[in-house]
Enzyme design. Structure first.
Site, PDB file in Angstrom:
ATOM      1  CE1 TYR A  35      -3.587  -5.986   9.210  1.00  0.00           C
ATOM      2  CE2 TYR A  35      -5.865  -5.287   8.974  1.00  0.00           C
ATOM      3  CZ  TYR A  35      -4.561  -5.338   8.490  1.00  0.00           C
ATOM      4  OH  TYR A  35      -4.252  -4.742   7.292  1.00  0.00           O
ATOM      5  CG  ASN A  89      -9.476  -1.603   1.545  1.00  0.00           C
ATOM      6  OD1 ASN A  89      -9.128  -2.753   1.795  1.00  0.00           O
ATOM      7  ND2 ASN A  89      -9.322  -0.617   2.422  1.00  0.00           N
ATOM      8  CD  GLU A  90     -10.330  -2.239   6.166  1.00  0.00           C
ATOM      9  OE1 GLU A  90     -10.346  -1.135   6.720  1.00  0.00           O
ATOM     10  OE2 GLU A  90      -9.634  -3.196   6.581  1.00  0.00           O
ATOM     11  CD  GLU A 129      -6.128  -4.553   4.418  1.00  0.00           C
ATOM     12  OE1 GLU A 129      -6.028  -4.150   5.603  1.00  0.00           O
ATOM     13  OE2 GLU A 129      -6.502  -3.817   3.478  1.00  0.00           O
ATOM     14  CD  GLN A 135       0.202  -2.450   3.828  1.00  0.00           C
ATOM     15  OE1 GLN A 135       1.005  -1.846   3.125  1.00  0.00           O
ATOM     16  NE2 GLN A 135      -0.962  -1.918   4.194  1.00  0.00           N
ATOM     17  CD  GLU A 187      -2.931   1.041   2.372  1.00  0.00           C
ATOM     18  OE1 GLU A 187      -2.880   0.113   3.190  1.00  0.00           O
ATOM     19  OE2 GLU A 187      -3.862   1.876   2.330  1.00  0.00           O
TER      20      GLU A 187
HETATM   21  O1  AHR Z   1      -3.087  -2.467   6.272  1.00  0.00           O
HETATM   22  C1  AHR Z   1      -3.355  -1.227   6.863  1.00  0.00           C
HETATM   23  C2  AHR Z   1      -4.800  -0.813   6.746  1.00  0.00           C
HETATM   24  O2  AHR Z   1      -5.604  -1.670   7.503  1.00  0.00           O
HETATM   25  C3  AHR Z   1      -5.413  -0.871   5.366  1.00  0.00           C
HETATM   26  O3  AHR Z   1      -5.173   0.270   4.623  1.00  0.00           O
HETATM   27  C4  AHR Z   1      -6.873  -0.990   5.664  1.00  0.00           C
HETATM   28  O4  AHR Z   1      -7.563  -1.655   4.640  1.00  0.00           O
HETATM   29  C5  AHR Z   1      -6.909  -1.706   7.005  1.00  0.00           C
HETATM   30  O5  AHR Z   1      -7.760  -1.109   7.896  1.00  0.00           O
END
Ligand code: AHR
Length: 508
Positions: A253, A177-178, A309, A358, A30
């Site tokens: 996450y 995205n999101e 992610e 990432q 990103e």
């Molecule tokens: O990976 C960091 C961020 O986490 C990304 O930009 C977003 O999609 C997520 O909230």
């Protein structure tokens, strides 16, 4: 006094399960902090060796782990990104403010052509995320045309003016995205319609078949999944509706509670370590939950489940911009990764792709750069050791004796995890012992083929906090492993505390 937890299981080497898509080992880059600039891209005038501005050392390191796809340009950044700003001569590209990630000025020097050149150098498939949050259907449709159409179409001509005659092949295409958060704060019902609309106009040009990926849930928001599935498939109907997109991508996450941004990447207690592992294990129930919902609408499993992610999220390293999300990476992170891969392998029938967040200098990175120096993180080594699982056939492990469970927080976790696959007559076994003090024994009865133990390696270190730095590049690096042997019909593996082991088994 340390003890040993034992798991006994049976594997049928001649009854292969679903294919483990190589795209489960996907990546994510990103425009965030030092991921693109400094990480992948240093510019052509940099003294750091590069090809067209792309770091040679980074490309070489990533080629060693055979990354199958690379997601770009975000993340939250994707829904602010206007691709036309990133084409043409660099000096005339407009700048913008990257409001999500530190309010820094983005000069757009790394754009579509640079990203596609990076993918070619890496020998990886591009996964491009289009802008739904602040873009238009036309803008996204034009980007697809620019990338993938030949002939005299307006976008093909524009691409040609910018120096690229032939179209590229692009398969993976994200529809925002999101969108439940940074990508527009939408309700599921609203986005469900937008996803159908945007996906419709992302056309297949000249034989380029897009695999369109809609925004899936945050964590365990099964309601989001249900609403999207309902909008593309018909529960109980004999005749299926045709879905305008091919997959749904959720995010999860590893972050024990919302305190994640307060927790240090390198200085953590035993309690924090185990809470981290409990959070990592949650990936299993989250995938299972989304799969159950999807099965109701799509029992043939035609719609893929993606997690584009995943990874650990710690407090940004002291002295760095907190919005740059730069964190160190310890043995703990590596064990989170190996556990995730066991889980992904187990769900290979529904999971088609996963992307760690990432690849360079951001969150759970494979690579950290410091000027011209490059550090391979413990997580990098897990990807390398597990390479053999890519596109292999999963071999389910049938448990005879489950490993001991450990109380963590309000629940309990298993501290031993394993998975296996077969490809080209070689079975690859991966096993992780999460326990910080106890050994673990895996007794695996291999049925259905003659076999011999081949090469084995281990990733461990003195402490779970151990990590690699520019001063010590190999504090955590794979070593040959010998505590693996044939014991009658069993393959016996003795794992020391906090370790990840891979064993190759030659099948006769
Ligand atoms: O990976 C960091 C961020 O986490 C990304 O930009 C977003 O999609 C997520 O909230």
């Amino acid at each position: 006094m340390p003890s040993t937890s034992t798991m006994t299981a049976v594997v049928n080497a001649d009854i292969a399960g679903p294919q483990i898509s190589r795209h489960l080992y996907g990546h994510f880059a990103e425009h965030l902090g030092r991921c693109i600039y400094d990480g992948f891209y240093v510019g052509e005038d940099s003294p750091i060796p590069n090809v067209g501005g792309i770091r040679t050392d980074v490309v070489e390191a990533l080629r060693q782990i055979a990354i199958p796809n690379l997601r770009w340009p975000g993340g939250c950044f994707a829904d602010e990104y206007h691709w036309r700003d990133g084409i043409g001569p660099k000096e005339s590209r407009p700048s913008m403010v990257n409001t999500h990630w530190g309010n820094v000025v983005e000069n757009n020097h790394f754009g579509t052509h640079e990203f596609m050149a990076l993918c070619e150098l890496l020998d990886t498939e591009p996964y491009i995320v289009g802008n739904v949050g602040s873009g238009t259907v036309q803008e996204m449709a034009d980007w697809v045309e620019y990338l993938t159409r030949s002939g005299e179409a307006p976008m093909s001509q524009l691409r040609r003016q910018n120096g690229r005659d032939e179209p590229w092949k692009v398969r993976f295409w994200g529809i925002g995205n999101e969108t439940w958060g940074c990508g527009g704060n939408m309700r599921a019902e609203y986005y469900a319609d937008l996803a159908r609309q945007y996906a419709t106009y992302c056309r297949n040009h000249d034989g380029n078949e897009l695999y369109r990926i809609a925004v899936g849930a945050r964590n365990d928001d099964f309601d989001w999944t249900q609403k999207l599935m309902q909008s593309i498939s018909c529960l109980g109907c004999e005749q299926k509706r045709r879905s305008p997109y091919q997959a749904l991508a959720f995010h999860y996450y590893t972050s024990p509670s919302e305190r994640r941004r307060k927790w240090s990447a390198t200085e953590f207690s035993e309690e924090e370590y185990y809470l981290t592992m409990a959070s990592a294990w949650r990936m299993d129930e989250i995938i299972a939950g989304h799969s159950r919902v999807m099965d109701c609408y799509d029992p043939q499993r035609q719609i893929g489940l993606v997690c584009d992610e995943w990874g650990t999220w710690w407090r940004s390293e002291e002295g760095t911009n907190p919005r740059f999300l730069y964190q160190q990476n310890t043995l703990r992170d590596a064990l989170v990764a190996s556990l995730h891969f066991d889980i992904f392998h187990q769900h290979a029938d529904r999971m088609v792709m996963a992307n760690i967040a990432q690849t360079v200098n951001v969150l759970q990175a494979m690579l950290l750069t410091d000027g011209p120096q490059l550090v391979l993180t413990p997580t990098y080594h897990v990807f390398e050791m597990n390479r053999g699982h890519q596109d292999a056939s999963q071999l389910p492990l049938h448990l005879k004796q489950a490993p001991a469970r450990k109380e963590v927080g309000d629940g309990e976790i298993s501290t031993l995890s394993a998975s296996a696959s077969v490809k080209d007559g070689v079975m690859l076994l991966s096993a992780t012992n999460l326990d910080t003090t106890d050994d673990a024994r895996l007794q695996l009865e291999i049925r259905g083929a003659d076999w011999q133990v081949g090469a084995a390696r281990i990733l461990t270190a003195a402490k779970v906090q151990s990590h690699n730095t520019t001063e010590d590049l190999s504090a955590v690096s794979p070593q040959p492993f010998s505590d693996v042997r044939r014991d009658g019909v069993n393959l016996a593996v003795d794992l020391p505390p906090h370790s990840f082991v891979t064993v190759e088994v030659q099948l006769g």
